[in-house]
Design a protein around this motif. Sequence first.
Motif, PDB file in Angstrom:
ATOM      1  N   ALA A  64     -84.919  19.078  74.387  1.00 58.44           N
ATOM      2  CA  ALA A  64     -84.484  18.459  75.280  1.00 58.44           C
ATOM      3  C   ALA A  64     -84.560  19.331  76.601  1.00 58.44           C
ATOM      4  O   ALA A  64     -84.632  20.203  76.624  1.00 58.44           O
ATOM      5  CB  ALA A  64     -83.113  18.070  75.194  1.00 58.44           C
ATOM      6  N   PRO A  65     -84.991  18.560  77.816  1.00 57.66           N
ATOM      7  CA  PRO A  65     -84.952  19.065  78.980  1.00 57.66           C
ATOM      8  C   PRO A  65     -83.691  19.506  79.643  1.00 57.66           C
ATOM      9  O   PRO A  65     -82.573  18.905  79.085  1.00 57.66           O
ATOM     10  CB  PRO A  65     -85.644  18.216  79.986  1.00 57.66           C
ATOM     11  CG  PRO A  65     -85.406  16.857  79.358  1.00 57.66           C
ATOM     12  CD  PRO A  65     -85.327  17.145  77.849  1.00 57.66           C
ATOM     13  N   ARG A  66     -83.496  20.463  80.715  1.00 62.86           N
ATOM     14  CA  ARG A  66     -82.196  20.503  81.200  1.00 62.86           C
ATOM     15  C   ARG A  66     -81.422  19.170  81.779  1.00 62.86           C
ATOM     16  O   ARG A  66     -80.436  19.211  81.521  1.00 62.86           O
ATOM     17  CB  ARG A  66     -82.420  21.383  82.200  1.00 62.86           C
ATOM     18  CG  ARG A  66     -80.843  21.737  83.125  1.00 62.86           C
ATOM     19  CD  ARG A  66     -81.115  22.646  84.187  1.00 62.86           C
ATOM     20  NE  ARG A  66     -82.034  23.913  84.118  1.00 62.86           N
ATOM     21  CZ  ARG A  66     -81.639  25.168  83.733  1.00 62.86           C
ATOM     22  NH1 ARG A  66     -80.220  25.230  83.463  1.00 62.86           N
ATOM     23  NH2 ARG A  66     -82.585  26.078  83.848  1.00 62.86           N
ATOM     24  N   ASP A  67     -82.319  18.693  82.554  1.00 60.51           N
ATOM     25  CA  ASP A  67     -81.981  17.217  82.772  1.00 60.51           C
ATOM     26  C   ASP A  67     -83.220  16.040  82.569  1.00 60.51           C
ATOM     27  O   ASP A  67     -84.291  16.379  82.827  1.00 60.51           O
ATOM     28  CB  ASP A  67     -81.871  17.267  84.487  1.00 60.51           C
ATOM     29  CG  ASP A  67     -80.335  17.925  84.772  1.00 60.51           C
ATOM     30  OD1 ASP A  67     -79.480  17.377  84.804  1.00 60.51           O
ATOM     31  OD2 ASP A  67     -80.638  19.326  85.041  1.00 60.51           O
ATOM     32  N   SER A  68     -82.628  14.930  82.091  1.00 62.82           N
ATOM     33  CA  SER A  68     -83.440  13.890  82.312  1.00 62.82           C
ATOM     34  C   SER A  68     -83.055  12.614  82.738  1.00 62.82           C
ATOM     35  O   SER A  68     -81.768  12.323  82.682  1.00 62.82           O
ATOM     36  CB  SER A  68     -83.787  13.367  80.601  1.00 62.82           C
ATOM     37  OG  SER A  68     -82.554  13.104  79.952  1.00 62.82           O
ATOM     38  N   GLN A  69     -83.605  11.802  83.511  1.00 61.08           N
ATOM     39  CA  GLN A  69     -83.534  10.618  84.139  1.00 61.08           C
ATOM     40  C   GLN A  69     -83.955   9.365  83.711  1.00 61.08           C
ATOM     41  O   GLN A  69     -84.946   9.368  83.080  1.00 61.08           O
ATOM     42  CB  GLN A  69     -83.538  10.636  85.438  1.00 61.08           C
ATOM     43  CG  GLN A  69     -82.818  11.701  86.357  1.00 61.08           C
ATOM     44  CD  GLN A  69     -83.378  13.170  86.162  1.00 61.08           C
ATOM     45  OE1 GLN A  69     -84.551  13.151  86.088  1.00 61.08           O
ATOM     46  NE2 GLN A  69     -82.554  14.236  86.277  1.00 61.08           N
ATOM     47  N   SER A  70     -83.305   8.156  83.904  1.00 57.84           N
ATOM     48  CA  SER A  70     -83.880   7.018  83.321  1.00 57.84           C
ATOM     49  C   SER A  70     -83.332   5.855  84.287  1.00 57.84           C
ATOM     50  O   SER A  70     -81.998   5.960  84.989  1.00 57.84           O
ATOM     51  CB  SER A  70     -83.357   6.553  82.035  1.00 57.84           C
ATOM     52  OG  SER A  70     -83.438   7.253  80.958  1.00 57.84           O
ATOM     53  N   LEU A  71     -84.194   5.112  84.680  1.00 52.43           N
ATOM     54  CA  LEU A  71     -84.048   3.842  85.812  1.00 52.43           C
ATOM     55  C   LEU A  71     -84.267   2.669  85.093  1.00 52.43           C
ATOM     56  O   LEU A  71     -85.666   2.459  84.420  1.00 52.43           O
ATOM     57  CB  LEU A  71     -84.836   4.017  86.934  1.00 52.43           C
ATOM     58  CG  LEU A  71     -84.726   3.330  88.149  1.00 52.43           C
ATOM     59  CD1 LEU A  71     -83.089   3.127  88.756  1.00 52.43           C
ATOM     60  CD2 LEU A  71     -85.384   3.410  89.064  1.00 52.43           C
TER      61      LEU A  71
END
Length: 448
Positions: A364-371
């Motif tokens: 997993a990355p440090r942060d992941s975003q979804s829109l």
Amino acid sequence: MPNLLRCDLRLIVPLCLTAVSPLIARAETLAPEPEPSPSSNTDHAVPDFSMVDATAEESTTESSIGGQPTSPLRVTLAHEVSYKVEKPQYVVKNRSSLRVEYSKYVLDNFYVQLDGKATGFWGEDHRQDAEGEDFLVSQAYLQTSFGHTAIRAGFQSLPWGESILAPITDEVSPRDNRELFNFNLEELRIGQPMLVVDQFSGWGSVSMFFNPRASFNKSPERGTAYSFDRFRYRSEVGGETDLSEYGASWRKTFTRGDITFMTASLVDNDYALSMNENGTVSRERARFSMNGFSFNYAFSDFVLRGEAAWKQDLPFNTAELQVVKRDAVDAYLGLEYQASATLTLSVEAINQHVSDWTSEVASAPRDSQSLLVSMTKLLMHEDLNIQVMNFYTQPGNSNLAILQTTYDWNDNLRFGFNVVYPYTRDEKAGLWNVRDQKQVAFKVQYQF
């Protein structure tokens, strides 16, 4: 080993599945909710019979229409077909299903709820050879109430939270991940044996649950269209031996919205995986704790909703497929605009953050975003529903465009047509293995 990690189903299917699965399952209203009472509470709660004897039956499927009581039994027959339009082209789904729902008040202050579905897969269906048929009971419980307290015991699912993009606080019930493009979250949640107690008062409603033995997400069987898992697993499952789960939530409704606080000790719905020296993979049960909140607020023609959760001791994988534990903070915010009586626009976003992240965490990355941006339009006296959505996630720069329509021929017969279009050029993206699964789907449903 990084290639093996990308083939791990836990990194591929849930990413797009949790994003799109509940898109047709929830129909929110802009009207403000009333203060909680014994007859206005959670999805499954039974009214206080001492206070609403005259109206109790009207809150179930035994409500009267035109002075005539309807049956407590509802049966749904359906057939669906989907076709992969990008080469190589083939039929993905070809299946029939029978769903039986039964809800009835018995013995004055008891309520019975049953919900089961049987599915048969025909010749070209991608699950026909691997499974042949499937039987799933999502609800089978008995509920009663006295005073301002409701008690529910049996096989049931417990929805938490507001997000339709990812399970932020909706971590209690595991999910059926065997289908990539199933858009109905009610069908995806897997029922578990649970005891739920709801207490209602003027200062809010408290709900407590206990699950003696946690269940786990269902993954695609080998040989089906969405099975990308090439690991050889040990038959024994290790890790946590105490599989009980428990938690509580407190919800307060105001004139224009509501707020809910939640806390729980849970067993991760996915197994933690670790590579052995002989090349086999061990599955481990992992416990984590979650504290979170969610809210809804209506103003003018808008509804603002959000939620956040702090999850402690979640399992992640290193590049060598060994388990490391980290905390995570997930947050969600959504805004819905009722442009007219027949047009709804919405935008929703999440950020999932791994605390104390280092390069050791490879899964997993440090942060992941979804829109998610969506539009819903009702036509032909609201018998035709057209919904257009686009889901975007990064890192990975993946897009999933969706068109879905339903047409109600009459009160019993419904037709559906869907188009799904996944797109990415990034080999590390969660949609990479299904980037060619561009499909059209048809469904006919008869309910009586």
